[in-house]
Design a protein around this motif. Structure first.
Motif, PDB file in Angstrom:
ATOM      1  N   UNK A  36       0.794  -1.222   0.000  1.00 36.25           N
ATOM      2  CA  UNK A  36       0.000   0.000   0.000  1.00 36.25           C
ATOM      3  C   UNK A  36       0.827   1.273   0.000  1.00 36.25           C
ATOM      4  N   UNK A  37       2.166   1.132   0.017  1.00 40.77           N
ATOM      5  CA  UNK A  37       3.034   2.311   0.063  1.00 40.77           C
ATOM      6  C   UNK A  37       2.826   3.218  -1.155  1.00 40.77           C
ATOM      7  N   UNK A  38       2.783   2.648  -2.336  1.00 35.69           N
ATOM      8  CA  UNK A  38       2.623   3.461  -3.554  1.00 35.69           C
ATOM      9  C   UNK A  38       1.312   4.244  -3.514  1.00 35.69           C
ATOM     10  N   UNK A  39       0.259   3.621  -3.043  1.00 35.41           N
ATOM     11  CA  UNK A  39      -1.044   4.287  -2.953  1.00 35.41           C
ATOM     12  C   UNK A  39      -1.006   5.408  -1.918  1.00 35.41           C
ATOM     13  N   UNK A  40      -0.341   5.152  -0.798  1.00 33.59           N
ATOM     14  CA  UNK A  40      -0.230   6.177   0.245  1.00 33.59           C
ATOM     15  C   UNK A  40       0.582   7.367  -0.256  1.00 33.59           C
ATOM     16  N   UNK A  41       1.668   7.099  -0.943  1.00 37.26           N
ATOM     17  CA  UNK A  41       2.497   8.176  -1.493  1.00 37.26           C
ATOM     18  C   UNK A  41       1.686   9.005  -2.488  1.00 37.26           C
ATOM     19  N   UNK A  42       0.930   8.352  -3.334  1.00 38.16           N
ATOM     20  CA  UNK A  42       0.093   9.070  -4.307  1.00 38.16           C
ATOM     21  C   UNK A  42      -0.969   9.908  -3.600  1.00 38.16           C
ATOM     22  N   UNK A  43      -1.591   9.347  -2.571  1.00 35.99           N
ATOM     23  CA  UNK A  43      -2.638  10.075  -1.837  1.00 35.99           C
ATOM     24  C   UNK A  43      -2.062  11.297  -1.123  1.00 35.99           C
ATOM     25  N   UNK A  44      -0.905  11.139  -0.493  1.00 34.31           N
ATOM     26  CA  UNK A  44      -0.282  12.269   0.212  1.00 34.31           C
ATOM     27  C   UNK A  44       0.213  13.325  -0.776  1.00 34.31           C
ATOM     28  N   UNK A  45       0.784  12.886  -1.878  1.00 30.12           N
ATOM     29  CA  UNK A  45       1.288  13.825  -2.886  1.00 30.12           C
ATOM     30  C   UNK A  45       0.172  14.679  -3.480  1.00 30.12           C
ATOM     31  N   UNK A  46      -1.035  14.164  -3.475  1.00 30.84           N
ATOM     32  CA  UNK A  46      -2.176  14.886  -4.044  1.00 30.84           C
ATOM     33  C   UNK A  46      -2.735  15.960  -3.111  1.00 30.84           C
ATOM     34  N   UNK A  47      -2.299  15.970  -1.851  1.00 30.18           N
ATOM     35  CA  UNK A  47      -2.825  16.934  -0.884  1.00 30.18           C
ATOM     36  C   UNK A  47      -2.141  18.285  -1.043  1.00 30.18           C
ATOM     37  N   UNK A  48      -2.898  19.366  -1.156  1.00 30.02           N
ATOM     38  CA  UNK A  48      -2.280  20.683  -1.336  1.00 30.02           C
ATOM     39  C   UNK A  48      -1.454  21.142  -0.131  1.00 30.02           C
ATOM     40  N   UNK A  49      -1.754  20.637   1.048  1.00 24.74           N
ATOM     41  CA  UNK A  49      -0.994  21.010   2.240  1.00 24.74           C
ATOM     42  C   UNK A  49       0.439  20.458   2.208  1.00 24.74           C
ATOM     43  N   UNK A  50       0.626  19.373   1.479  1.00 29.88           N
ATOM     44  CA  UNK A  50       1.933  18.709   1.420  1.00 29.88           C
ATOM     45  C   UNK A  50       2.805  19.429   0.406  1.00 29.88           C
ATOM     46  N   UNK A  51       3.879  20.031   0.901  1.00 34.48           N
ATOM     47  CA  UNK A  51       4.802  20.746   0.024  1.00 34.48           C
ATOM     48  C   UNK A  51       5.917  19.856  -0.487  1.00 34.48           C
ATOM     49  N   UNK A  52       6.331  18.911   0.323  1.00 34.20           N
ATOM     50  CA  UNK A  52       7.402  17.994  -0.064  1.00 34.20           C
ATOM     51  C   UNK A  52       7.120  16.635   0.557  1.00 34.20           C
ATOM     52  N   UNK A  53       7.518  15.589  -0.150  1.00 31.06           N
ATOM     53  CA  UNK A  53       7.407  14.235   0.370  1.00 31.06           C
ATOM     54  C   UNK A  53       8.618  13.466  -0.131  1.00 31.06           C
TER      55      UNK A  53
END
Length: 152
Positions: free
Chosen positions: A75-92
C-alpha cells in the motif's frame, strides 16, 4: 550546459521575472541569444517551471511542520500518491534511516495539523506511525539550487 547557462539559471533562480535585456546584459549575450538559451533550458527540462514565492502567513497557513512517516511496503505506492495529491503537502521524500518518508506541510495551526494527520495521513492502510516536528522559526528556506562554481 556551459558556464553561461549556469549564470542564466542562477539569475533566474534569484529573480524569475528578470527581463530578457537584464539576462543578456548579465551574461554578455545579445537579447535574442539570451532568449534562445532560456527557451532551450526550459524545453530540455533544466528549467521546470515558473512561480511566485508567497508568504504563507498572508494566507493563514503559517504553521510549517515536518512529519516522519513509517510505512509498510503493501500500500506504500497508494499512500504516497494520496499524500502527494494533498495541497498542504509541500514535499514528500523517501528517506534512509529508521523512517520511510519525510513530509513537509503547511497548515493553519496545530489543530489543523492534528486534523490533517487524523483524517488524511493515519487512515492510509500503509501508514504504521508518524512523528511530527513543528518549526518555531525559519532561518532559511529556498528552492534555489547551489550552482555557483559548479562544473560538469
Amino acid at each position: 550546459m556551459d558556464e553561461t547557462d549556469r549564470k542564466i539559471c542562477d539569475l533566474l533562480q534569484e529573480d524569475g521575472r528578470a527581463s530578457s535585456t537584464e539576462i543578456a546584459l548579465a551574461v554578455g549575450l545579445s537579447v535574442s541569444a539570451a532568449n534562445e538559451r532560456v527557451r532551450r533550458l526550459a524545453s530540455t527540462g533544466v528549467i521546470t517551471g515558473w512561480r511566485a514565492t508567497l508568504n504563507p502567513a498572508t494566507f493563514g497557513i503559517g504553521l510549517c511542520g515536518f512529519v516522519l512517516i513509517d510505512m509498510r511496503f503493501e500500500g506504500e505506492a497508494e499512500a504516497v500518491a494520496a499524500l502527494s495529491a494533498q495541497p498542504e503537502v509541500q514535499e514528500l521524500h523517501h528517506i534512509s534511516g529508521p523512517h520511510s518518508y519525510l513530509m513537509k506541510l503547511r497548515v493553519r495551526d496545530t489543530a489543523a495539523l492534528q486534523t490533517f494527520l487524523t483524517q488524511v495521513v493515519k487512515p492510509l492502510p500503509a501508514v504504521l506511525r508518524t512523528e511530527s516536528i513543528i518549526t518555531l522559526d525559519t532561518a532559511k528556506e529556498t528552492a534555489a539550487l547551489p550552482l555557483a562554481g559548479r562544473s560538469e
